[in-house]
Each structure stands twice: as structure tokens, then as C-alpha cells.
Design a protein around this motif. Structure first.
Motif, mmCIF file in Angstrom:
data_model
loop_
_atom_site.group_PDB
_atom_site.id
_atom_site.type_symbol
_atom_site.label_atom_id
_atom_site.label_comp_id
_atom_site.label_asym_id
_atom_site.label_seq_id
_atom_site.Cartn_x
_atom_site.Cartn_y
_atom_site.Cartn_z
ATOM 1 N N GLU A 3 -4.414 -50.152 27.608
ATOM 2 C CA GLU A 3 -3.381 -48.934 28.449
ATOM 3 C C GLU A 3 -3.225 -47.994 28.260
ATOM 4 O O GLU A 3 -2.913 -47.150 29.331
ATOM 5 N N GLU A 4 -3.298 -47.581 26.908
ATOM 6 C CA GLU A 4 -3.096 -45.705 26.551
ATOM 7 C C GLU A 4 -4.115 -45.161 26.833
ATOM 8 O O GLU A 4 -4.373 -44.310 27.424
ATOM 9 N N ALA A 5 -5.374 -45.801 26.863
ATOM 10 C CA ALA A 5 -6.687 -45.224 27.435
ATOM 11 C C ALA A 5 -6.674 -45.040 29.057
ATOM 12 O O ALA A 5 -6.879 -43.645 29.506
ATOM 13 N N LYS A 6 -5.988 -45.492 30.173
ATOM 14 C CA LYS A 6 -5.437 -45.498 31.459
ATOM 15 C C LYS A 6 -4.907 -44.580 31.469
ATOM 16 O O LYS A 6 -5.135 -43.773 32.309
ATOM 17 N N ARG A 7 -3.746 -44.802 31.319
ATOM 18 C CA ARG A 7 -2.534 -43.138 31.131
ATOM 19 C C ARG A 7 -3.343 -41.780 31.080
ATOM 20 O O ARG A 7 -2.859 -41.320 31.384
ATOM 21 N N LEU A 8 -4.107 -41.665 29.904
ATOM 22 C CA LEU A 8 -4.895 -41.057 29.161
ATOM 23 C C LEU A 8 -5.709 -40.485 30.678
ATOM 24 O O LEU A 8 -6.236 -39.699 30.773
#
Length: 469
Positions: A439-444
Motif C-alpha cells: 500500500e505504501e509502495a502504491k502511494r509512492l
């Protein structure tokens, strides 16, 4: 590291050896009172005339050859024999230690010392020289050799140079990017006013993107990557022109960004500075092979005039930010070009091998064959981050238009907007080194970190921005 200033007195050799010249060539130059950097005219017995800037020889040899830089920027070797006349047309303008300023945007620069620029060699055609004794092309990345080959750069800045490694650019890996980032950061901390990275052209855009993400939080000076499409032994070599433009950019440009500086057209008139996340090599051999995609170049550079023209209003200003480095790239990322009939086993194999990220280069607005959706969903469910880009390059993906795109979104694929496939690949490699979960990877990946996402496209971004008004 010794700083080599404008001028060439330090290259004078003892006895009859003069700047690498010996024998008849040295005698003729001495009689004419010619020095390296002077404009000379060579008249041969048959009446043929050559005029240009006297250059040093790269090797001591008895062969009576004098090297001059012509007005078109190319170096040639002229054989002299009995009856050849040499005359000095114009004396060089600078002595050792002299400050020779270069105007920027037709403004007079402030008095004071020249900027300090470091040229970092990593390999490629740009980091080569012609050995006039043998005709061979050899590595040339010392400050002395660079100033011999391209004396103009010594008028712009105090030059230091060194080789980090020397490899063909197709042999670059994420670990090489990390070494370049660390070295560039160290040089900036040492106080250099700009960094030039000499690099092979084939994967230069990948390295430019890597540097862009590593320094996206703070970069105080320009970092200019530069290469050559044609080696120094060819009459059409672009090495000297490109290096001249890159040094001018590193020393004088008002922006502090990672850029690729290469020929803007086939002639030797101007170069372009392309943002490191928006540039691609678009031709195998043309000198103007590099192009900004879905964006305008940052600047147009006339190295012979010492002039830089900004083409965009928004850029990171030189000296405004403090250096912040976020290095590190995950090598468990794959870039896959979709093709008709592509097998699901390819996706499944990558998951089995422990890959953490996949960038798909899909068709059109961001599609692949519908038979791949299940394997892609299994990859996402296994924690693999999957990003969609387009083979079209120009424009952006839009996976809401057709049912196939919507199925991919439902499977968890991240739309890559207008990111170039290779930029998305580098970004995902950088993101996965620091993201705690998918999820953090998607946000970045959806965040515009280093100018890789252009929210608005205009007509002049396709197919190519108009070079001239």
C-alpha cells in the motif's frame, strides 16, 4: 585532485618536445611562435589551407602531424612536410590562472573565481580520445586529457575529473547506480558547483532516473549526464560538443536538477537539457537521439556562445535546497513488454523467483491479454507490486476506458500515468527499497516525486516539441 586551469603551459615538454610535438612539427611551431590555444593557419606546398585552434598531441612521436580544432568543432591531424608554412592568426585569450568568464542569458557574470565542476567517468563513448600516433580510441578521463581534447571547458570552470568505473552502459546495474549516487553526493559535499557524469548513451536515461529519485528531496547543484553517439575517431563525433554543453550546464545553469545534456539537432548549434525522468534515447545513431517525452526540455544550450535559454518556468533553483540523499535500489524488479500471445507462466515464474515488483509495458491505454489477468491478480495477492505503463510512450495510461483495463485495476494493478516504462521500472526499484508494504509502495508510485508525472499535456509535447519558434 589537481585543478587544471585555462591554458596549457603545464603541458610544455622539455627540450625539443613541445606539447607532445617533436621533430619537424615542433620546429615549425616554434618558428611561428605558436602555442596551444592559438588560432593558426597551415598552408601546405600544394596550396591547401587549414585553419583552427592548435591542439596538443596525445602522444610523443616523430610523425610530423599537427592537430588543429576546426571551426566546426572537429579535431584533425595535418601532416606537414618541407615547404609547409605556419602562421599565427590570433593568440589565445587566456593564460594559466586567468579568469575567463562565460556570459549567461546575455548578462555579465559577477567577478570572481570560476565555478568548480567535477567530471565523473563511468564509461561509454564520451570518455575516449584519439591517439594520433596509432589512430586508436582510448579512455580519456583525467582533467589534463579532457582539457587537451576540449580546451573550451577550461574557460568555463575549474575542472577536476576522475573515473569511478569504466563499463559499457548495457552492463549497468542498480548497484552501479548506488555507487554513482554515493560519489555524486560526496563531490557535492566537497563544494563542487556542478557535476558532470560521463555515461554510455544506451542506458543513460535509466541512470538519470535513478539519480533523480535518489536526490528528489534535496539537490543544491545541477547534475548533468552526458554521452556521445559517435566516438572521437569519427569526423562526425559529438563528444566534444556534448561535453562542452554539459560543463556549461553544470557550471552556470540556474536549475539544480538531474538532466541529460545532448545534441538538440544534428548540427553543432545547440544542445538540450532534458529532465532526468522525462528523457529517452529515440534513435540508435543520430546525434540528436535524445528527446523529452510528454514534457519540454528544461533548457536550450549554445555552448559556443556560452548561453543557456530556459524553456520551462518550473524548476528547482540552484542553491535553494540542501543536499538530501536517499540511495538504494531493489534489484528484484522486472520490466516486461507485453506481446500478443504472452504466456501467464512468465508472471508466475517471476513470483516464484521472489521478485517484488513488475512493471508491465502494455498496449495503448494500458492493456494486456485478458488471459493474463488471473496470473497478475495472484502476483498482487502474493505481495508483488504491479505497475502498468504504455508502449506508446506519448500520452498516459487510462485503465478506466475499456473493460480489460478495469479488470486489471480490480486485480490491483497500479496505473503508471505518463511515466516512461524505464522510469517506472527505476522508480519501483527505488520505492521497494523503502516502502514497508504494497500500500505504501502504491502511494509512492502514484506521487510525483521527481517530475516523472506530468499532470497536463499540451499539443507541442507530441510528437516532438518545435525546436525553433
Amino acid at each position: 585532485m589537481a585543478t587544471i586551469l585555462a591554458g596549457f603551459e603545464g603541458l610544455v615538454m622539455p627540450g625539443d618536445e613541445l606539447w607532445g610535438y617533436t621533430g619537424e612539427a615542433a620546429r615549425l611551431l616554434k618558428e611561428a611562435g605558436a602555442e596551444v590555444g592559438d588560432r593558426i593557419r597551415i598552408t601546405k606546398p600544394d596550396g591547401t589551407v587549414y585553419e583552427g585552434i592548435l591542439m596538443p598531441r596525445y602522444a610523443l612521436a616523430q610523425k610530423p602531424i599537427i592537430v588543429v580544432k576546426l571551426d566546426n568543432g572537429y579535431n584533425i591531424g595535418v601532416r606537414v612536410e618541407r615547404g609547409t608554412r605556419i602562421e599565427v592568426v590570433e593568440k589565445r585569450r587566456a593564460k594559466v590562472g586567468a579568469v575567463v568568464t562565460v556570459p549567461l542569458l546575455e548578462e555579465s557574470p559577477p567577478a570572481g573565481p570560476k565555478p568548480r565542476v567535477y567530471i565523473l567517468g563511468t564509461g561509454g563513448t564520451i570518455a575516449s580520445k584519439v591517439e594520433y600516433e596509432t589512430g586508436a580510441v582510448k579512455p580519456a578521463m583525467s582533467a589534463e586529457e579532457l582539457l587537451e581534447a576540449v580546451p573550451e571547458i577550461g574557460f568555463i570552470a575549474d575542472i577536476d575529473a576522475g573515473v569511478l568505473f569504466s563499463i559499457l552502459s548495457e552492463n549497468m546495474t542498480p548497484s552501479h547506480w548506488e555507487r554513482i549516487v554515493d560519489e555524486v553526493a560526496k563531490l557535492i559535499q566537497e563544494g563542487y558547483d556542478g557535476i558532470v557524469v560521463a555515461h554510455g548513451t544506451d542506458t543513460m536515461s535509466y541512470t538519470a532516473a535513478a539519480l533523480s529519485f535518489a536526490f528528489h528531496r534535496g539537490l543544491p547543484v545541477p547534475v548533468a549526464l552526458v554521452g556521445a553517439q559517435r566516438s572521437s575517431d569519427r569526423p562526425s563525433s559529438d563528444a566534444a560538443f556534448n561535453l562542452h554543453a554539459a560543463v556549461l550546464t553544470a557550471a552556470k545553469a540556474p536549475f539544480a536538477e538531474v538532466v541529460v545534456v545532448m545534441h538538440g539537432e544534428t548540427g553543432d548549434t545547440y544542445a538540450l537539457a532534458h529532465r532526468g525522468t522525462k528523457v529517452r534515447k529515440m534513435h540508435t545513431s543520430r546525434r540528436d537521439a535524445f528527446q523529452s517525452i510528454n514534457a519540454l526540455p528544461l533548457a536550450k544550450i549554445w555552448p559556443q556562445e556560452g548561453r543557456i535559454e530556459l524553456l520551462v518556468k518550473e524548476y528547482r533553483e540552484r542553491g535553494r535546497e540542501k543536499l538530501v540523499v536517499e540511495n538504494g535500489f531493489d534489484d528484484r524488479v522486472a520490466l516486461i513488454k507485453y506481446y500478443p500471445g504472452m504466456k501467464p507462466e512468465i508472471i508466475e515464474f517471476l513470483v516464484e523467483q521472489g521478485y517484488r515488483g513488475i512493471v508491465l509495458e502494455g498496449t495503448g491505454l494500458g492493456h494486456v491479454g485478458e488471459w493474463l489477468v488471473d496470473s497478475i491478480k495472484k502476483a498482487v495477492d502474493a505481495g508483488v507490486v504491479v505497475v502498468m505503463t504504455s508502449q506508446c510512450l506519448f500520452g498516459r495510461v487510462n485503465m478506466n476506458v475499456y473493460a480489460s483495463g478495469r479488470k486489471l485495476l480490480a486485480a490491483g494493478v497500479i496505473p503508471g500515468s505518463d511515466m516512461l516504462p524505464e522510469v517506472a521500472f527505476v522508480k519501483l526499484s527505488w520505492v521497494l527499497k523503502r516502502a514497508r508494504d504494497p500500500e505504501e509502495a502504491k502511494r509512492l508510485m502514484l506521487e510525483n516525486l521527481a517530475g516523472e508525472i506530468n499532470p497536463r499535456h499540451t499539443v507541442n509535447l507530441y510528437p516532438k516539441w518545435p525546436h525553433e519558434p
